[in-house]
Design a protein around this motif. Structure first.
Motif, PDB file in Angstrom:
ATOM      1  N   ALA A  77      37.958   7.562  15.816  1.00 58.00           N
ATOM      2  CA  ALA A  77      37.594   6.640  14.730  1.00 58.00           C
ATOM      3  C   ALA A  77      38.834   5.887  14.259  1.00 58.00           C
ATOM      4  O   ALA A  77      38.770   4.703  13.923  1.00 58.00           O
ATOM      5  CB  ALA A  77      36.962   7.421  13.578  1.00 58.00           C
ATOM      6  N   TYR A 129      34.739  11.267   5.609  1.00 61.83           N
ATOM      7  CA  TYR A 129      33.675  10.324   5.250  1.00 61.83           C
ATOM      8  C   TYR A 129      33.470  10.442   3.743  1.00 61.83           C
ATOM      9  O   TYR A 129      33.346  11.564   3.224  1.00 61.83           O
ATOM     10  CB  TYR A 129      32.358  10.703   5.931  1.00 61.83           C
ATOM     11  CG  TYR A 129      32.210  10.411   7.402  1.00 61.83           C
ATOM     12  CD1 TYR A 129      33.237  10.635   8.300  1.00 61.83           C
ATOM     13  CD2 TYR A 129      30.997   9.930   7.897  1.00 61.83           C
ATOM     14  CE1 TYR A 129      33.060  10.385   9.662  1.00 61.83           C
ATOM     15  CE2 TYR A 129      30.810   9.683   9.257  1.00 61.83           C
ATOM     16  CZ  TYR A 129      31.849   9.918  10.132  1.00 61.83           C
ATOM     17  OH  TYR A 129      31.667   9.691  11.464  1.00 61.83           O
ATOM     18  N   LEU A 139      31.038   4.234  12.085  1.00 62.33           N
ATOM     19  CA  LEU A 139      31.612   5.582  12.241  1.00 62.33           C
ATOM     20  C   LEU A 139      30.750   6.430  13.168  1.00 62.33           C
ATOM     21  O   LEU A 139      31.259   7.164  14.010  1.00 62.33           O
ATOM     22  CB  LEU A 139      31.739   6.261  10.873  1.00 62.33           C
ATOM     23  CG  LEU A 139      32.849   5.720   9.956  1.00 62.33           C
ATOM     24  CD1 LEU A 139      32.623   6.158   8.517  1.00 62.33           C
ATOM     25  CD2 LEU A 139      34.225   6.178  10.446  1.00 62.33           C
TER      26      LEU A 139
END
Ligand SMILES: Cc1cc2nc3c(=O)[nH]c(=O)nc-3n(C[C@H](O)[C@H](O)[C@H](O)COP(=O)(O)OP(=O)(O)OC[C@H]3O[C@@H](n4cnc5c(N)ncnc54)[C@H](O)[C@@H]3O)c2cc1C
Length: 391
Positions: free
Chosen positions: A101, A173, A236
């Motif tokens: 990511a 996140y 994501l």
């Protein structure tokens, strides 16, 4: 379409297996150290693996990675996992893990710092998505990030974070907005020494790995650590499909190890004055194990090979995940059966392999959630699982 591995891929697999076998004593020390909460042996292993080109396999060479395509990366994750799960975990997390990511969404400075650090074996990055009340319903997460001047202030809690204490950062996140919608969700990179972050003692899972709770109490990190400021959940998760394929390859490695051990064992062990391999009932178990292993590999390799045109296809990833997780459990269970009582004993390697693959039906999206996604694709429906009014 070509179903043969190339000569180069075969050589790479053989050389990697040999290298990992040499590193096995270090890997055992690292695993024992982790259990005691001593991460120095793991750091030694991480460095040794980096020096031998076993980390950051698909990371670009300009950041110190090996620059391999995803398919070759997965072949090697499978191979490394077959030799040892601690090493398999390190290669996975530094190649197809959270670092993917950062490579995909990060700034040049972030890539230079984190991708290079991971490929050199200096640092590790874990991934923080799950919360006590946001498991399968990941978008229900409430961990919040607010920007104050040059800092981001985080409040909330994560749970089940794999090997967090063995890592130096978590790719977290979190929610930047307050609408309660998925569009609030973005991500930040949290150093584990950030003020306001507490990492709990964790729980040991059935594979003998520790998973941790992360508590954020006005935890402050520099604004430069923002990876995506909201509106990023879709992106994501698209990158996360590579992570899924990496963990699927670990399941393949564990299943292959079980299969190879059992195949050897039945040709050595005798009962009723004959080799176990002479009994047709056991030959059929071996044949079924082989069929499942090959089918599982092909689905995984297809999803990886098709990434030449971008990120992994969500459908191909879910199809591979559902099949491999199920097949790996069955192969590892059959291996225990073929070894009889010895298979159930911890002195023999096959029971641990079963425990390794069992989590694959739960992490990275449970099998039921992947089936929901496959069905949604087939029926061309959004297939929302949310109760009315809660979407
Ligand atoms: C080994 C392991 C490693 C992990 N590592 C990490 C990590 O590093 N970072 C991280 O963030 N998280 C991690 N997790 C957490 C993992 O992602 C969650 O456990 C997973 O998403 C499921 O959430 P839950 O445990 O809350 O289960 P729940 O969501 O409560 O699910 C319970 C059961 O209900 C089923 N279910 C739920 N909703 C539906 C539905 N709509 N339709 C059909 N069935 C449904 C599920 O399939 C499951 O069988 C890890 C978990 C494991 C086991």
């Amino acid at each position: 379409m070509d179903f043969q591995l190339t000569g180069d891929q075969r050589e790479l697999i053989a050389a990697t297996e040999k290298l990992c076998t040499q590193l096995l004593p270090l890997a055992k020390e690292a695993h024992e150290g982790e259990k005691r909460g001593d991460f120095a042996p793991l750091q030694k292993l991480r460095k040794a693996m980096a020096e031998n080109g076993l980390l950051g396999l698909n990371m670009p060479t300009e950041y110190g990675g090996m620059g391999l395509p995803l398919l070759d990366t997965l072949l090697l994750i499978q191979t490394i996992q077959k030799v040892d799960s601690t090493m398999g975990g390190l290669t996975h997390r530094t190649s197809t893990g959270a670092i993917g990511a950062i490579l995909e969404l990060g700034t040049d400075e972030q890539k230079a710092q984190y991708v290079t650090g991971v490929a050199r074996g200096d640092i590790g990055v874990s991934i923080g998505i799950t919360e006590p009340n946001a498991g399968s319903a990941a978008t229900a997460m409430t961990t919040r990030a607010r920007i104050e001047g040059d800092e981001v202030v985080i409040t909330g809690q994560k749970i089940f974070i794999s090997a967090a204490k063995a890592h130096h950062y978590t790719m977290l996140y979190c929610r930047f907005g307050t609408t309660g919608r998925a569009s609030d969700i973005g991500a930040v990179i949290v150093p584990h020494d950030a003020p306001g972050l507490t990492i709990g003692n964790g729980s040991e899972n059935m594979a003998g790995e520790r998973q941790y709770e992360l508590f954020f109490d006005d935890c402050r990190i520099p604004k430069a650590n923002i990876l995506a400021e909201g509106n990023a959940f879709g992106k994501l998760i698209s990158v996360y499909n590579s992570e899924r394929l990496g963990s699927i390859s670990r399941m393949l490695g564990s299943a292959q190890a079980s299969f190879e051990f059992a195949l050897q064992y039945v040709q050595e062990r005798e009962q009723f004055g004959r080799q176990l391999a002479d009994f047709q009932g056991l030959q059929w178990i071996l044949a079924e194990m082989k069929v499942k292993l090959e089918a599982a590999q092909l689905l995984t390799y297809r999803a990886a090979a098709n990434t030449a045109i971008g990120l992994p296809s969500p459908l191909e990833t879910s199809v591979a995940k559902v099949y491999v997780a199920q097949a790996a459990k069955e192969i590892c269970d059959d291996a225990i059966q073929l070894l009889g009582g010895y298979g159930y004993m911890t002195e023999y390697p096959v029971e641990a392999r079963y425990r390794e693959v069992r989590g694959g039906s739960i992490y990275g999206g449970t099998l039921q959630i992947h089936k929901n996604m496959i069905a949604g694709h087939l029926l061309k429906r959004k297939n929302s699982q949310w109760a009315k009014g809660k979407e």
